[in-house]
Each structure stands twice: as structure tokens, then as C-alpha cells.
Write an enzyme that holds these catalytic residues in place. Structure first.
Site, PDB file in Angstrom:
ATOM      1  N   SER A 134      27.109  -5.426 -59.237  1.00  0.00           N
ATOM      2  CA  SER A 134      27.777  -6.531 -58.524  1.00  0.00           C
ATOM      3  C   SER A 134      27.177  -7.894 -58.871  1.00  0.00           C
ATOM      4  O   SER A 134      27.701  -8.926 -58.446  1.00  0.00           O
ATOM      5  CB  SER A 134      27.732  -6.298 -57.013  1.00  0.00           C
ATOM      6  OG  SER A 134      26.397  -6.136 -56.590  1.00  0.00           O
ATOM      7  N   GLU A 148      14.653  -6.033 -58.112  1.00  0.00           N
ATOM      8  CA  GLU A 148      14.498  -4.608 -57.826  1.00  0.00           C
ATOM      9  C   GLU A 148      13.586  -3.932 -58.856  1.00  0.00           C
ATOM     10  O   GLU A 148      13.671  -4.234 -60.046  1.00  0.00           O
ATOM     11  CB  GLU A 148      15.876  -3.955 -57.883  1.00  0.00           C
ATOM     12  CG  GLU A 148      15.928  -2.584 -57.287  1.00  0.00           C
ATOM     13  CD  GLU A 148      17.370  -2.099 -57.270  1.00  0.00           C
ATOM     14  OE1 GLU A 148      17.773  -1.545 -56.258  1.00  0.00           O
ATOM     15  OE2 GLU A 148      18.075  -2.281 -58.273  1.00  0.00           O
ATOM     16  N   GLU A 196      16.045  -8.358 -53.912  1.00  0.00           N
ATOM     17  CA  GLU A 196      17.181  -7.552 -54.376  1.00  0.00           C
ATOM     18  C   GLU A 196      17.124  -6.183 -53.706  1.00  0.00           C
ATOM     19  O   GLU A 196      16.162  -5.446 -53.873  1.00  0.00           O
ATOM     20  CB  GLU A 196      17.099  -7.415 -55.902  1.00  0.00           C
ATOM     21  CG  GLU A 196      18.286  -6.696 -56.495  1.00  0.00           C
ATOM     22  CD  GLU A 196      18.248  -6.688 -58.025  1.00  0.00           C
ATOM     23  OE1 GLU A 196      17.331  -7.293 -58.613  1.00  0.00           O
ATOM     24  OE2 GLU A 196      19.145  -6.054 -58.607  1.00  0.00           O
ATOM     25  N   ARG A 197      18.152  -5.884 -52.932  1.00  0.00           N
ATOM     26  CA  ARG A 197      18.239  -4.631 -52.166  1.00  0.00           C
ATOM     27  C   ARG A 197      17.098  -4.475 -51.158  1.00  0.00           C
ATOM     28  O   ARG A 197      16.243  -5.347 -51.021  1.00  0.00           O
ATOM     29  CB  ARG A 197      18.289  -3.416 -53.079  1.00  0.00           C
ATOM     30  CG  ARG A 197      19.621  -3.236 -53.755  1.00  0.00           C
ATOM     31  CD  ARG A 197      19.809  -1.755 -54.118  1.00  0.00           C
ATOM     32  NE  ARG A 197      20.986  -1.564 -54.919  1.00  0.00           N
ATOM     33  CZ  ARG A 197      22.209  -1.469 -54.407  1.00  0.00           C
ATOM     34  NH1 ARG A 197      22.392  -1.564 -53.115  1.00  0.00           N
ATOM     35  NH2 ARG A 197      23.232  -1.301 -55.208  1.00  0.00           N
ATOM     36  N   ILE A 199      26.415  -1.241 -57.357  1.00  0.00           N
ATOM     37  CA  ILE A 199      25.819  -1.256 -58.694  1.00  0.00           C
ATOM     38  C   ILE A 199      26.685  -2.187 -59.552  1.00  0.00           C
ATOM     39  O   ILE A 199      27.913  -2.120 -59.501  1.00  0.00           O
ATOM     40  CB  ILE A 199      25.827   0.169 -59.312  1.00  0.00           C
ATOM     41  CG1 ILE A 199      25.066   1.146 -58.420  1.00  0.00           C
ATOM     42  CG2 ILE A 199      25.234   0.160 -60.717  1.00  0.00           C
ATOM     43  CD1 ILE A 199      25.170   2.608 -58.873  1.00  0.00           C
ATOM     44  N   LYS A 203      23.627  -8.716 -58.612  1.00  0.00           N
ATOM     45  CA  LYS A 203      22.502  -9.101 -57.752  1.00  0.00           C
ATOM     46  C   LYS A 203      21.423  -9.842 -58.551  1.00  0.00           C
ATOM     47  O   LYS A 203      20.889 -10.849 -58.104  1.00  0.00           O
ATOM     48  CB  LYS A 203      21.908  -7.853 -57.069  1.00  0.00           C
ATOM     49  CG  LYS A 203      22.882  -7.177 -56.112  1.00  0.00           C
ATOM     50  CD  LYS A 203      22.343  -5.898 -55.524  1.00  0.00           C
ATOM     51  CE  LYS A 203      22.217  -4.744 -56.480  1.00  0.00           C
ATOM     52  NZ  LYS A 203      23.486  -4.281 -57.096  1.00  0.00           N
ATOM     53  N   GLU A 219      23.043   5.384 -66.749  1.00  0.00           N
ATOM     54  CA  GLU A 219      24.251   5.277 -65.904  1.00  0.00           C
ATOM     55  C   GLU A 219      25.529   5.744 -66.600  1.00  0.00           C
ATOM     56  O   GLU A 219      26.604   5.669 -66.006  1.00  0.00           O
ATOM     57  CB  GLU A 219      24.417   3.815 -65.446  1.00  0.00           C
ATOM     58  CG  GLU A 219      23.329   3.366 -64.471  1.00  0.00           C
ATOM     59  CD  GLU A 219      23.340   1.868 -64.224  1.00  0.00           C
ATOM     60  OE1 GLU A 219      24.076   1.153 -64.928  1.00  0.00           O
ATOM     61  OE2 GLU A 219      22.595   1.413 -63.341  1.00  0.00           O
ATOM     62  N   GLY A 243      24.798  -5.229 -52.574  1.00  0.00           N
ATOM     63  CA  GLY A 243      26.103  -5.073 -53.228  1.00  0.00           C
ATOM     64  C   GLY A 243      26.071  -3.856 -54.128  1.00  0.00           C
ATOM     65  O   GLY A 243      24.997  -3.330 -54.453  1.00  0.00           O
TER      66      GLY A 243
END
Ligand code: DGT
Length: 230
Positions: free
Chosen positions: A31, A51, A103-104, A29, A33, A171, A27
Site C-alpha cells: 500500500s 518495518e 511502519e505497522r 501489503i 507504507k 511474495e 495498510g
């Protein structure tokens, strides 16, 4: 439905082969997870692999995530090379439980982030070609198992607000347009299936819901992730 039957079949085959039923949580960034993975902490027999963002923020003292966002043209390749390594390590990490939640994956790194960097021009076509060759080699020569993908589907403006609120320092420079493009790339990969290679059936959850409602949504995936499906 077909996807559910396919999952049950995969789970039975995995039990016979004694490798974990492997779920990739994908999903945009912000979202949710990590929150999704945390929901499954209450259950036994699941390995949760979050992650490796902290590794990206501190490789021998270097914050690769920050370098990548601060000067993408210079650092995108280095960052992506390290993401591939840490993701592959997670895919290959042995687990003693029958279910593994991750995750991812190297797939979203390739189909969403590397693709985005190519389109934005932050990866030179030659750099993209090198990463592409690595991806093809890994995908054909190293077993990377996936039995189910949980797609936490969101609206870009909603996750953009969450990203602003959580205020992860690296970010702060991410614009809404970046999140919108990343959303389209997730949709192309997981919903529109524009890549030949989608490694597992996809379960879509509504991850726009706020924290007071999201647990009910997460529960919809429990029967497919836990061994109830056998
Ligand atoms: P969550 O729990 O859904 O809020 O998850 P996040 O937002 O903590 O985790 P994620 O994977 O969406 O992103 C963590 C940060 O790392 C974010 O700034 C995007 C970046 N990132 C993750 N994977 C890649 C990648 O393969 N390439 C690039 N360029 N950035 C990535």
C-alpha cells in the site's frame, strides 16, 4: 472533527509528558507504507521506524519470511513470534524527537496477520491461543503508545499488481485472495471497528493513487503528524 481535536489534545499531553507523538502507518501489503515514511524524511524532529523486514529475511542467516510463505503450516508460529518481538522492540525504542512514525505495529500483526493465519488454518488453534496470550500480556503490561493511525486504504487488485511488479522473491506465491482477505481484516479493524481495541484515532488516505498524485494525498496528513497541530 472529533478525531482531529483528540489528536491535538494527545499531542499537547505528550509534550507535557515528554514522550513522542506516535503515529502508526498501516495498510495492506504494497500500500506504500515505506513511501509514506520516506515523504516525512524531509522534516526535522521526526524519527522514522521502517518495518524490520530485513531482520525477518535474515535471522542468523535464516530467511523467516521465506520459510513462512514456503511452508506456512510449519513456520507461521515461528515467524509470528519473531514479528511480535521485533515490533515490540520498535514500539519501545527510545527516540529523542517529538514525533515518531512507525511502519505497522503489534496491532496489525495481531488483528490482520495472526487472524488471517487462524482463519486459513495455518496456525493451529493452540498456537493461536499462545500468541493471543502473549498479545494480551504485552497490551496490558508493557506500554505501547499510539496517538494516531494513518490507514493507507487501497483496492486489493491494485496492490496485487504492485506486489507482482516489485517482485519480492518471497511474495511470488501470494494469491489475490490472500490480499483480499487481508484487506477485509484491515477494514474490520480500522473502519468497521470490530475489535474493542483500536489504540488511536484513524486518518484514512487514498493510497490507490499512483506516484505522480500520491504526494498531494500524503500532504493531507502533515498537519496532524507535524507539530502544527499544537
Ligand atoms: P509497503 O511499503 O506498503 O509496500 O509495505 P510492504 O508490503 O513492504 O510491508 P508489509 O508490512 O505490508 O509486508 C512485508 C511482508 O511481510 C509482506 O510479505 C507481508 C509480511 N508481513 C508483514 N507483517 C506480517 C505479519 O505480522 N505476519 C505475516 N504473516 N506476514 C507479515
Amino acid at each position: 472533527c472529533f478525531d482531529f481535536k483528540l489528536c491535538s489534545l494527545r499531542l499537547k499531553m505528550n509534550c507535557a509528558n515528554s514522550r513522542p507523538f506516535t503515529v502508526l502507518v498501516e495498510g495492506n501489503i504494497g500500500s506504500g507504507k515505506t513511501t509514506f515514511l520516506e515523504h516525512f524524511r524531509q522534516f526535522e524532529d521526526i524519527t522514522l521506524l521502517t518495518e524490520p523486514v530485513e531482520e525477518w529475511r535474515n535471522l542468523k542467516g535464516w530467511n523467516l519470511l521465506d520459510l513462512m510463505y514456503s511452508d506456512p503450516a510449519k513456520w507461521a508460529m515461528t515467524f509470528q513470534a519473531y514479528v511480535s518481538l521485533t515490533m515490540l522492540e520498535m514500539h519501545r525504542r527510545p527516540t529523542s524527537t517529538p514525533v515518531k512514525l512507525m511502519e505497522r505495529s503489534i496491532f496489525s500483526a495481531k488483528y490482520c496477520f495472526v487472524e488471517q493465519m487462524k482463519r486459513l488454518g495455518t496456525l493451529h488453534p493452540a498456537q493461536f491461543a499462545v500468541l493471543d496470550e502473549w498479545f494480551k500480556f504485552i497490551n496490558t503490561e508493557i506500554p505501547v503508545e499510539a496517538d494516531l493511525i494513518v490507514y493507507l486504504k487501497t483496492t486489493p487488485s491494485i496492490v496485487y499488481d504492485r506486489i507482482k511488479k516489485r517482485a519480492r522473491s518471497e511474495e511470488q506465491c501470494v494469491p489475490l485472495s490472500y490480499i483480499e482477505e487481508l484487506h477485509k481484516l484491515h477494514e474490520d479493524w480500522l473502519i468497521n471497528r470490530t475489535h474493542a481495541d483500536c489504540p488511536a484515532p484513524v486518518l484514512v488516505l487514498d493510497a490507490d493513487l499512483d506516484l505522480s498524485q500520491i504526494t498531494e494525498e500524503y500532504k493531507k496528513s502533515e498537519h496532524q503528524i507535524l507539530r502544527k497541530a499544537v
